[in-house]
Scaffold this active site. Structure first.
Site, PDB file in Angstrom:
ATOM      1  N   ASP A 106      -2.101  10.766  -1.827  1.00 48.61           N
ATOM      2  CA  ASP A 106      -2.387   9.765  -2.859  1.00 48.61           C
ATOM      3  C   ASP A 106      -2.715  10.401  -4.200  1.00 48.61           C
ATOM      4  O   ASP A 106      -2.596   9.771  -5.248  1.00 48.61           O
ATOM      5  CB  ASP A 106      -3.549   8.870  -2.423  1.00 48.61           C
ATOM      6  CG  ASP A 106      -3.070   7.935  -1.328  1.00 48.61           C
ATOM      7  OD1 ASP A 106      -2.951   8.388  -0.178  1.00 48.61           O
ATOM      8  OD2 ASP A 106      -2.761   6.775  -1.639  1.00 48.61           O
TER       9      ASP A 106
ATOM     10  N   ARG B 211       0.865  -1.174   0.000  1.00 52.65           N
ATOM     11  CA  ARG B 211       0.000   0.000   0.000  1.00 52.65           C
ATOM     12  C   ARG B 211       0.904   1.227   0.000  1.00 52.65           C
ATOM     13  O   ARG B 211       2.123   1.119   0.064  1.00 52.65           O
ATOM     14  CB  ARG B 211      -1.010  -0.002   1.152  1.00 52.65           C
ATOM     15  CG  ARG B 211      -0.639  -0.689   2.407  1.00 52.65           C
ATOM     16  CD  ARG B 211       0.515  -0.051   3.140  1.00 52.65           C
ATOM     17  NE  ARG B 211       0.249   1.361   3.361  1.00 52.65           N
ATOM     18  CZ  ARG B 211       1.155   2.274   3.614  1.00 52.65           C
ATOM     19  NH1 ARG B 211       2.449   1.966   3.666  1.00 52.65           N
ATOM     20  NH2 ARG B 211       0.845   3.532   3.797  1.00 52.65           N
ATOM     21  N   GLY B 212       0.254   2.412  -0.057  1.00 52.65           N
ATOM     22  CA  GLY B 212       1.041   3.638  -0.203  1.00 52.65           C
ATOM     23  C   GLY B 212       1.156   3.941  -1.690  1.00 52.65           C
ATOM     24  O   GLY B 212       1.481   3.048  -2.485  1.00 52.65           O
TER      25      GLY B 212
ATOM     26  N   GLN C 272      -2.167   2.245   9.953  1.00 46.69           N
ATOM     27  CA  GLN C 272      -0.865   2.345   9.269  1.00 46.69           C
ATOM     28  C   GLN C 272       0.151   3.123  10.109  1.00 46.69           C
ATOM     29  O   GLN C 272       1.347   2.911   9.991  1.00 46.69           O
ATOM     30  CB  GLN C 272      -1.019   3.045   7.909  1.00 46.69           C
ATOM     31  CG  GLN C 272      -1.720   2.225   6.852  1.00 46.69           C
ATOM     32  CD  GLN C 272      -3.211   2.513   6.805  1.00 46.69           C
ATOM     33  OE1 GLN C 272      -3.813   2.840   7.811  1.00 46.69           O
ATOM     34  NE2 GLN C 272      -3.816   2.367   5.640  1.00 46.69           N
TER      35      GLN C 272
ATOM     36  N   ARG D  55      -7.198  -0.262  -7.014  1.00 43.70           N
ATOM     37  CA  ARG D  55      -7.528   0.749  -5.985  1.00 43.70           C
ATOM     38  C   ARG D  55      -7.790   2.074  -6.713  1.00 43.70           C
ATOM     39  O   ARG D  55      -7.115   2.380  -7.692  1.00 43.70           O
ATOM     40  CB  ARG D  55      -6.401   0.901  -4.944  1.00 43.70           C
ATOM     41  CG  ARG D  55      -6.376  -0.261  -3.950  1.00 43.70           C
ATOM     42  CD  ARG D  55      -5.503   0.032  -2.757  1.00 43.70           C
ATOM     43  NE  ARG D  55      -6.123   0.898  -1.780  1.00 43.70           N
ATOM     44  CZ  ARG D  55      -5.474   1.373  -0.703  1.00 43.70           C
ATOM     45  NH1 ARG D  55      -4.217   1.058  -0.490  1.00 43.70           N
ATOM     46  NH2 ARG D  55      -6.088   2.173   0.156  1.00 43.70           N
TER      47      ARG D  55
ATOM     48  N   ASN E  27      -5.474  12.517   0.997  1.00 41.44           N
ATOM     49  CA  ASN E  27      -4.612  11.617   1.789  1.00 41.44           C
ATOM     50  C   ASN E  27      -5.513  10.839   2.740  1.00 41.44           C
ATOM     51  O   ASN E  27      -6.731  11.038   2.790  1.00 41.44           O
ATOM     52  CB  ASN E  27      -3.536  12.417   2.540  1.00 41.44           C
ATOM     53  CG  ASN E  27      -2.475  11.513   3.131  1.00 41.44           C
ATOM     54  OD1 ASN E  27      -1.969  10.605   2.470  1.00 41.44           O
ATOM     55  ND2 ASN E  27      -2.134  11.710   4.398  1.00 41.44           N
ATOM     56  N   LYS E  28      -4.901   9.952   3.497  1.00 43.56           N
ATOM     57  CA  LYS E  28      -5.626   9.051   4.396  1.00 43.56           C
ATOM     58  C   LYS E  28      -6.669   9.800   5.228  1.00 43.56           C
ATOM     59  O   LYS E  28      -6.409  10.899   5.708  1.00 43.56           O
ATOM     60  CB  LYS E  28      -4.597   8.356   5.298  1.00 43.56           C
ATOM     61  CG  LYS E  28      -5.128   7.316   6.246  1.00 43.56           C
ATOM     62  CD  LYS E  28      -5.988   6.268   5.591  1.00 43.56           C
ATOM     63  CE  LYS E  28      -5.295   5.530   4.477  1.00 43.56           C
ATOM     64  NZ  LYS E  28      -6.229   4.730   3.639  1.00 43.56           N
TER      65      LYS E  28
END
Ligand code: MRU
Length: 364
Positions: A241, A48-49, A200, A89, A251-252
């Site tokens: 992202d 991920r990332g 994370q 994704r 982002n997250k």
């Protein structure tokens, strides 16, 4: 920087990755032998990332070409691989950037498709390593300046999710300036948001900061505002992202709330990104960035190491409670102090970004 990477080729020309779902408790290496393996690894978040998703997809295309050649399949197999990987994704634009690079390389290849795809996947990986190193070179003076202002006292940095080397190939985006500051003898301390629901922060960022000897403290996701109000945070730095042409940053989930708290407390809010995370084709982050929604059980259950030493999953709500699980949010450009890229530091605006990437002026 150690030579430890998150993705690497094997001698028999397959690919290996670290199973990030198992960290920090177990270090498990997974071999990817088909494009389906790569697709599943992205989907189930073995990897991920944003940059690492892109790198894995690139190798996924190489693996599809290999299978196509070995089994004498026709081109529709490769078309299917592209479309499956594209659907793995939705939010990180690095995925689409990497797949476009692979497509371009194969479209322009007149000879050996297998060798071409192998080399292009390597090139994508190597580019990420150098890009992240340079993000550190440009981000270091920001940390250095705060350290000087504090007469060499500890610089307290807050981060959300994992935008470290585990999200990339080596160095990481937000960790590159931190590692380079540490190498220079600058005192740093990182507040790590646990980053529910997949944690994370606690699982991955804490793991990698521990490995690199960076002083850090794990905090619950809601603690950042309190810490900022009391002067315990000198800067926030997060990854992304997908960032739009105008500088809006996906982002997250939870990043936006940190940016709001930072604004209210005059804490500078930085975004460290490789240019592969810039989506020059879109302007309005809120309207145009697809936000991933994941399985509700990621929220309803928590995974960790039980007293028996085994990895366990525990339900944290009534059996019947339903959960929503948005993976990302968008921080508007106006809340971002500066963007740190491999080419330098700029304002979070179209003009700011174009000052570093003038070649993108042509696309509207
Ligand atoms: O859902 P994840 O773990 O893939 O989300 C990752 C992030 O939000 C990172 O901050 C982002 O991809 C940048 S990684 C350099």
């Amino acid at each position: 920087m150690s030579k430890f990477r998150t993705i690497w080729p094997t001698e028999d020309r397959f690919v290996e990755v670290i199973d990030q779902r198992k960290l920090p408790h177990e270090f498990v290496v997974v071999k990817l032998e088909t494009y389906k393996d790569a697709e599943i690894a992205i989907k189930d978040m073995t990897v991920r990332g944003a940059p690492l998703i892109g790198a894995t997809a690139a190798y996924g295309i190489y693996l599809a070409v290999r299978e196509m050649v070995e089994k004498e399949l026709d081109g529709s197999f490769l078309d299917q691989a592209f479309s499956d990987l594209r659907a793995s994704r939705p939010t990180a634009v690095n995925l689409f950037w990497a797949l476009d690079k692979m497509l371009d390389a194969l479209d322009n290849c007149e000879g050996d498709f297998l060798q071409t795809s192998w080399e292009m996947a390597h090139a994508i990986v190597e580019e990420d390593v150098e890009t992240c190193r340079m993000i550190g070179v440009h981000g270091l003076p920001i940390i250095e300046e705060i350290s000087n202002r504090k007469n060499g006292e500890i610089v307290n940095i807050l981060t959300h999710c994992n935008a470290g080397m585990l999200g990339c190939v080596e160095w990481g985006t937000i960790t590159s300036p931190i590692y380079q500051a540490l190498e220079k003898g600058i005192k740093v301390h990182v507040w790590v948001d646990e980053t529910r629901p997949r944690n994370q922060g606690s699982n991955l960022t804490c793991y990698e900061l521990t490995k690199h000897g960076v002083p850090h403290t794990l905090i619950v996701d809601n603690a950042g505002g309190h810490l900022m109000q009391h002067g315990f945070v000198d800067m926030v730095i997060v990854g992304t992202d997908r960032t739009t042409r105008q500088g809006d940053v996906a982002n997250k989930i939870g990043t936006y709330l940190k940016a709001l708290a930072a604004k209210d407390n005059n804490v500078p809010f930085y975004v460290a990104l490789p240019s592969t995370t810039l989506d020059w084709t879109i302007n309005n982050g809120l309207k145009e960035i697809p936000i991933e929604e994941r399985n509700q059980d990621e929220v309803r259950y928590m995974i960790g190491k039980g007293e028996s030493g085994k990895i366990e999953s525990v339900l944290i709500c009534p059996e019947t409670t339903q959960a929503s699980n948005y993976g990302f949010d968008v921080t508007p450009a106006k809340l971002v102090t500066k963007i740190i890229t491999e080419r330098g530091v700029c304002d979070a605006s179209e003009e700011g970004l174009l000052s570093l990437f003038p070649e993108q002026r042509v696309i509207v």
